[in-house]
Enzyme design. Sequence first.
Site, short mmCIF file in Angstrom:
data_model
loop_
_atom_site.label_atom_id
_atom_site.label_comp_id
_atom_site.label_asym_id
_atom_site.label_seq_id
_atom_site.Cartn_x
_atom_site.Cartn_y
_atom_site.Cartn_z
CD GLU A 110 -3.08 -0.73 2.19
OE1 GLU A 110 -3.06 -0.66 3.41
OE2 GLU A 110 -4.04 -1.39 2.03
CD GLU A 152 -3.65 -6.24 3.72
OE1 GLU A 152 -4.69 -4.89 4.55
OE2 GLU A 152 -2.72 -6.26 3.35
#
Length: 446
Positions: A166, A352
């Site tokens: 991320e 995720e």
Amino acid sequence: MSEKVFPKDFMWGAATASYQIEGSPLADGAGPSIWHRFSHTPGNTYNGDTGDLADDHYNRYKEDIALMKELGLKAYRFSISWSRIFPNGKGKINEKGVDFYNRLVDELLKANITPFVTLYHWDLPAALQDLGGWTNRDIAYWYTDYADYMFQRLGDRVKNWITLNEPWVMAFVGHFMGEHAPGMKDLYAAFSVVNNQLRAHSKTVKAFREENVKEGKIGITLSNTSHDPATDSQEDIDAARLAHEWTNYPLFLNPIYNGEYPSGIKEHASVFLPHNYENDLEEIKEKIDFVGINYYSGDLVKLDTKSFLGGKTVERGLPKTEMGWEIYPEGFYKILKGVQEEYNPKEVYVTENGAAFDDSVVNQEVHDENRIDYLKQHLEQALRAIQNGVTLKGYFVWSLLDNFEWALGYSKRFGIVYVDYKTQKRIIKDSGKWYSQVIKNNSFNF
Ligand SMILES: OC[C@@H]1[C@@H](O)[C@H](O)[C@@H](O)c2[nH]c(CCc3ccccc3)c[n+]21
């Protein structure tokens, strides 16, 4: 493939991150990370929570791998703490730190669980932050040296590598909003961190190819929120599109696949991009083997000229998780379908997906039906994506264990396994038992 069963060999896993579960941040010669420093700075985290103990995974990893085996996980995504390996970020190597990850990988392979390694999940060595951290262009060399060293030490057994987790969150939550380490509030810094992470990522992919990790694959994990326009007005449609280009996979995949930033970013935010960034684009454009997609939620975006990049989030009355994030499974499909249509990656992994709910223990059990519903609704959309041409090869639920939820400390529980932080006792939640059945049946419908 019947309409409810996933492809054969679909990679079912669970994900964690070093600073969130390991504890013992300074054990055996490890150096402090920026999250050790940030969480120990009063006011930065809920309740003053830190990762000093977390899930004590540094000491309990064998017990936790036995839990993964009991759940029937095919794979496990975890991150390496850079400052365990290089206490100062570069230079001296800490063998005991390397040894921990060697033992972890060996234990996973013994349990027939495939390791997926995230090289960087936000815990930068503090010593490098003192040199400017991700705002210093030299970080591309420091990071690549660290990654290359890990390829040499673990590459014989670890075949799946994720460079960065991320990068958008690292850049903007850490350097613009100031809510994550290193706690900066500088938009120019944030965009230079985007650019330097891309430089570091692509240099590392090149080093990975040169290391020639047998049957190795390398990719990047990107955060995504499904942004819908608040109305069908062109201005709201444009605002939602710009929010997508800024906060989702395009900000990184456009440079990686097409050698330039998304058009909306160049049009509306080029003033924040580093001087002469164009000179980096050729090197950043480097083929990857898979894209990691993180997805949790969606939102409605409305034109708002006072907001950065002209969009603000508005309510639409959907149910929410404990994080205040909308439960929006349709958005999962849109993101997965979108990445395939826009960049056509060879492979996609959901690295995720999960939800925080207010879990409580009743007679040593956790009846988290709401998490089962969330996961089921999202797996339906994942299967729908596969049936509509998305090259989705695997799914990692966030998270294996309840853990340190960054600035929110231990107040939010995402695990399919409950952790009693007072006793460190693990309890498999109903969602963990359900997920174990999903893996066994290769289907969510039973
Ligand atoms: O918030 C749950 C998880 C974190 O625990 C993971 O470390 C991180 O990779 C991750 N990313 C997201 C979505 C983006 C986001 C990150 C942090 C805060 C808010 C949203 C959710 N999560």
